[in-house]
Design a protein around this motif. Sequence first.
Motif, mmCIF file in Angstrom:
data_model
loop_
_atom_site.group_PDB
_atom_site.id
_atom_site.type_symbol
_atom_site.label_atom_id
_atom_site.label_comp_id
_atom_site.label_asym_id
_atom_site.label_seq_id
_atom_site.Cartn_x
_atom_site.Cartn_y
_atom_site.Cartn_z
ATOM 1 N N TYR A 115 38.992 33.814 17.054
ATOM 2 C CA TYR A 115 39.495 33.366 18.348
ATOM 3 C C TYR A 115 39.639 31.846 18.425
ATOM 4 O O TYR A 115 40.280 31.333 19.338
ATOM 5 C CB TYR A 115 38.613 33.870 19.493
ATOM 6 C CG TYR A 115 37.132 33.610 19.350
ATOM 7 C CD1 TYR A 115 36.591 32.351 19.572
ATOM 8 C CD2 TYR A 115 36.255 34.642 19.011
ATOM 9 C CE1 TYR A 115 35.234 32.110 19.459
ATOM 10 C CE2 TYR A 115 34.894 34.426 18.889
ATOM 11 C CZ TYR A 115 34.392 33.153 19.111
ATOM 12 O OH TYR A 115 33.041 32.925 18.993
ATOM 13 N N TYR A 161 43.270 31.215 18.450
ATOM 14 C CA TYR A 161 44.123 31.784 19.492
ATOM 15 C C TYR A 161 44.801 30.651 20.248
ATOM 16 O O TYR A 161 44.316 29.519 20.282
ATOM 17 C CB TYR A 161 43.294 32.606 20.489
ATOM 18 C CG TYR A 161 42.713 33.884 19.966
ATOM 19 C CD1 TYR A 161 42.966 34.338 18.672
ATOM 20 C CD2 TYR A 161 41.881 34.650 20.766
ATOM 21 C CE1 TYR A 161 42.410 35.519 18.215
ATOM 22 C CE2 TYR A 161 41.316 35.839 20.308
ATOM 23 C CZ TYR A 161 41.580 36.263 19.028
ATOM 24 O OH TYR A 161 41.032 37.426 18.582
ATOM 25 N N TYR A 205 45.300 36.219 17.148
ATOM 26 C CA TYR A 205 45.158 37.083 18.328
ATOM 27 C C TYR A 205 45.944 38.372 18.116
ATOM 28 O O TYR A 205 45.455 39.466 18.392
ATOM 29 C CB TYR A 205 45.671 36.342 19.565
ATOM 30 C CG TYR A 205 45.472 37.093 20.869
ATOM 31 C CD1 TYR A 205 44.283 36.965 21.578
ATOM 32 C CD2 TYR A 205 46.465 37.911 21.388
ATOM 33 C CE1 TYR A 205 44.091 37.639 22.776
ATOM 34 C CE2 TYR A 205 46.280 38.588 22.579
ATOM 35 C CZ TYR A 205 45.093 38.451 23.267
ATOM 36 O OH TYR A 205 44.913 39.127 24.443
#
Length: 299
Positions: free
Chosen positions: A120, A123, A229
């Motif tokens: 993440y 992301y 993502y």
Amino acid sequence: MDSKILHIENVCDYNAQLGVETLHPLVSVVDMAQAHPIRHTRQTFGFYAIFLKEVMCGDMIYGRQYYDYQEGTLVCLAPGQVIGFEDNGEVFQPKGWALVFHPDLIRGTALGQHIREYSYFSYEVNEALHLSERERELVIDCMQKIRHELEHAIDRHSKRLITINIEVLLDYCLRFYERQFITRSHVNRDIVSRFEHLLDDYFADGRAQQEGLPTVKSCAEALFLSPNYFGDLIKKETGKTAQEYIQLKLIDAAKDRLLDPSRTVGQVAYELGFQYPQHFTRLFKKVTGQTPNDYRTRA
């Protein structure tokens, strides 16, 4: 309007910008309510950053649906990513919390060895984590524990205790992101459906032959998502990696073409974006357990 991007290389410079004390040269936890008022700016950092933004802005629209995680938005950035807004000349008081830590802090630690597993961090900001009230409290508690350790005199235990607490926070973020994938399942299924149509069209309209095999990156960009993502979403929804999903769609397209006796195996390979037919044959056998010619013969 100033479109320059400010690069902040280290934790000390970041603290100086906010007017807060540096307790450790490689890591800082900032309660933004105690920082100086600042102007909007676009920034990149030479360190990892986790921002808990506490802004009540009504229901958030994600895709075509509304979500009510208003209590906090968590943004996780790896070194080099751009964040912020264009400078409009206004000064504002930020709200929320920030944890920043330099890669040197975790170098040689267990966290440093698997920091890339926290996908993440790559992301996009619009793929941020939207927290429930309980999740927000856990994040703040983790940050306060790290700050408490920073306020302790540095000794031989400091680095280990700080990195362990950062790792706990990152693991919570992983859990919360997995929860978010579940609560957005209906939106995610729409993305999977669009992914499937994207691949069908790519193979059907001749783009594969012109542009080559589709990649996870190119598919993510076409769906306006970051590759990490997008990959995590596809894995959660289908149980397969995005690359495996692409390969299965490719093999389906190949099977349809192989049933046409006027096409050679080489022609099918080129139509699907392969530069060399033997690469196609190798993948087809890996996925189906038989060569393209064997499939054609038995079909």
